[in-house]
Design a protein around this motif. Structure first.
Motif, short mmCIF file in Angstrom:
data_model
loop_
_atom_site.label_atom_id
_atom_site.label_comp_id
_atom_site.label_asym_id
_atom_site.label_seq_id
_atom_site.Cartn_x
_atom_site.Cartn_y
_atom_site.Cartn_z
N PHE A 72 0.84 -1.21 0.00
CA PHE A 72 0.00 0.00 0.00
C PHE A 72 0.87 1.25 0.00
N ARG A 78 -2.41 5.38 -5.01
CA ARG A 78 -3.29 5.60 -3.87
C ARG A 78 -3.23 7.06 -3.45
N GLU A 96 -10.01 -2.90 3.05
CA GLU A 96 -9.77 -2.99 1.61
C GLU A 96 -10.94 -3.66 0.89
N ARG A 102 -9.14 4.69 -0.45
CA ARG A 102 -8.03 4.52 -1.39
C ARG A 102 -6.75 5.20 -0.90
N TYR A 105 -2.34 3.62 4.94
CA TYR A 105 -2.71 3.07 6.24
C TYR A 105 -1.63 3.35 7.28
#
Lengths: 199, 249
Positions: A72, A78, A96, A102, A105
């Motif tokens: 991610f 993202r 997710e 989007r 994290y």
């Protein structure tokens, strides 16, 4: 008294240490492996070996990863201006699956628990603040569990982050889809009402 | 079938297995009860928030061999205002922690239940004097547990204490200077601190919110009461370390 040959007893003992596995299930698993082909058994052994060897924490968000930064954090597509804060890596999977978020994290690897003496220094709060200082973050979404520890953590983070001029949001709590209103407890239903929206 | 009904405050919860929790409840008429709540951690659990710490609940329990099993729970008061404020959670947790330490499984203690309920109710409505409330709660809890300290006269010689006095944890009260050789672990204490101590012991919790105590006096009293509590429960409360380690605003 030993009923089984050494290696068999050893494997049963090891299986029995796993969560949710009692002596009977451990026996069944052991005999399943004894019966299965050597390649299948080795595959399992290798998978266990690799997960311990190759997996570590992402240096940025503390998710589990087999590289320095997790998938991610590496993904440039993202939203780089929003961070969602969660307690455990497994929560990323749940979020997710919704496909609603989007951004990036941040895994706290725990929650503040006053009664157990677990404070902000025992979880990855400092690392989160460092990230917020280094990057242009516009929104922090706090998605800790809606229990007392999660709420305490959320409140603490909000008080800490708001003065930095970053929008802090908390995921809503309310009724589970497919449930019945009459079985909802007062706190949950109260929150659902509080967070109602115009249609 | 051995089902029984009771009312109690959820003190704490422990995770059990995949989706269950063990909840520790201070009940009004069965003392402390530890019971399994099956499936509470699932999103669609029938219990929802009913078994979260601080909640005062009516329960139906199934008597188990080791742990009981919660079959029904109904909220009387969720005290949900506590969860909306960080200080309320931390100081409220410190109260739950002490109540958990002093309560005994199967030993009925209505006064402890009532004291905790009142204290949580007061804390759920206040925005200040959190620490003073905790001190007063501790003092009142010690008093109902049979450890009310003697503050008017020296615990040993019964004489009025002078300006210089000490507080003895072992003897449970103040000592005059001459008698203080009897307990080398006693702590120096000012008469103003003891005065505040006495006031907190007498005043109802709801009046303490409005009290204005000098910070230095409160600090002194906090340490004395904390050590007094630790001495009697013979252990340290984790939830207290946390209060000291971490204050912010």
């Amino acid at each position: 008294m030993a009923y089984y040959a050494g290696p068999v007893a050893m494997l049963i003992d090891e299986f029995a240490k796993l969560p949710g596995i009692g002596p009977k299930t451990a026996q069944r698993l052991t005999f399943h492996i004894l019966k299965s082909s050597p390649t299948e058994a080795r595959k399992l052994a290798r998978a266990i070996d690799e997960v311990k060897d190759k997996i570590s924490f992402c240096e940025e968000c503390f998710n589990v990863t087999d590289q320095v930064r997790c998938e991610f954090c590496r993904d440039a597509n993202r939203d780089q201006e929003a961070i969602c804060v969660i307690e455990e890596p497994r929560d990323i999977v749940a979020l997710e699956k919704t496909g609603e978020f989007r951004g990036l994290y941040h895994v706290l690897q725990g929650a503040i628990s006053p009664i157990d003496g677990i404070g902000p220094d025992d979880i990855r709060v400092r690392e989160l603040l460092k990230r917020l200082g280094e990057k242009e973050i516009k929104e922090v979404v706090i998605a800790t569990n809606p229990n007392i520890e999660g709420e305490a953590t959320a409140m603490y983070l909000a008080r800490l982050i708001k003065p930095l001029g970053i929008t802090v949001t908390r995921i809503a709590s309310g009724l589970p889809v497919g449930g019945d209103l009459e079985y909802a407890d007062e706190v949950t239903l109260g929150r659902a009402l509080e967070g109602r929206r115009e249609m | 079938m051995s089902l029984y009904k009771t009312r109690g405050i959820v003190l704490r919860t422990h995770k059990l297995g995949e989706a269950d929790r063990i909840v520790t409840i201070l009940t009004a008429n069965h003392g402390k009860v530890r019971a399994v709540a099956k499936g509470v951690r699932k999103t669609k659990s029938k219990f929802g928030s009913r078994l979260e710490p601080f909640t005062n609940v009516d329960l139906v329990l199934y008597k188990g061999r080791n742990l009981d099993i919660v079959t029904q729970a109904e909220i009387i008061d969720s005290l949900s205002e506590i969860r909306d404020n960080f200080d309320r959670i931390t100081y409220g947790s410190a109260m739950l922690d002490l109540a958990n330490k002093v309560s005994v499984e199967g030993e009925r203690d209505v006064s402890l239940y009532n004291l905790l309920l009142r204290a949580l109710d007061v804390i759920s409505k206040t925005r200040k004097n959190f620490r003073l409330l905790l001190i007063a709660f501790d003092i009142k809890l010690m008093a109902i547990s049979g450890y009310m300290p003697k503050l008017e006269r020296c615990v040993i010689c019964e004489k009025k204490t002078g300006a210089k006095m000490r507080f003895s944890f072992e003897w449970g009260g103040v000592m005059c200077e001459e008698c203080s050789i009897a307990d080398r672990n006693s702590a120096a204490v000012s008469s103003a601190t003891i005065e505040t101590f006495t006031r907190l012991m007498r005043l109802p919790l709801s009046d303490i919110v409005a009290l204005d105590v000098i910070a230095r006096l409160e600090d002194d009293l906090y340490l004395i009461v904390r050590d007094y509590v630790n001495y009697y429960i013979e252990s340290k409360l984790k939830s207290r370390d946390y209060l000291g380690q971490f204050t912010y605003n």
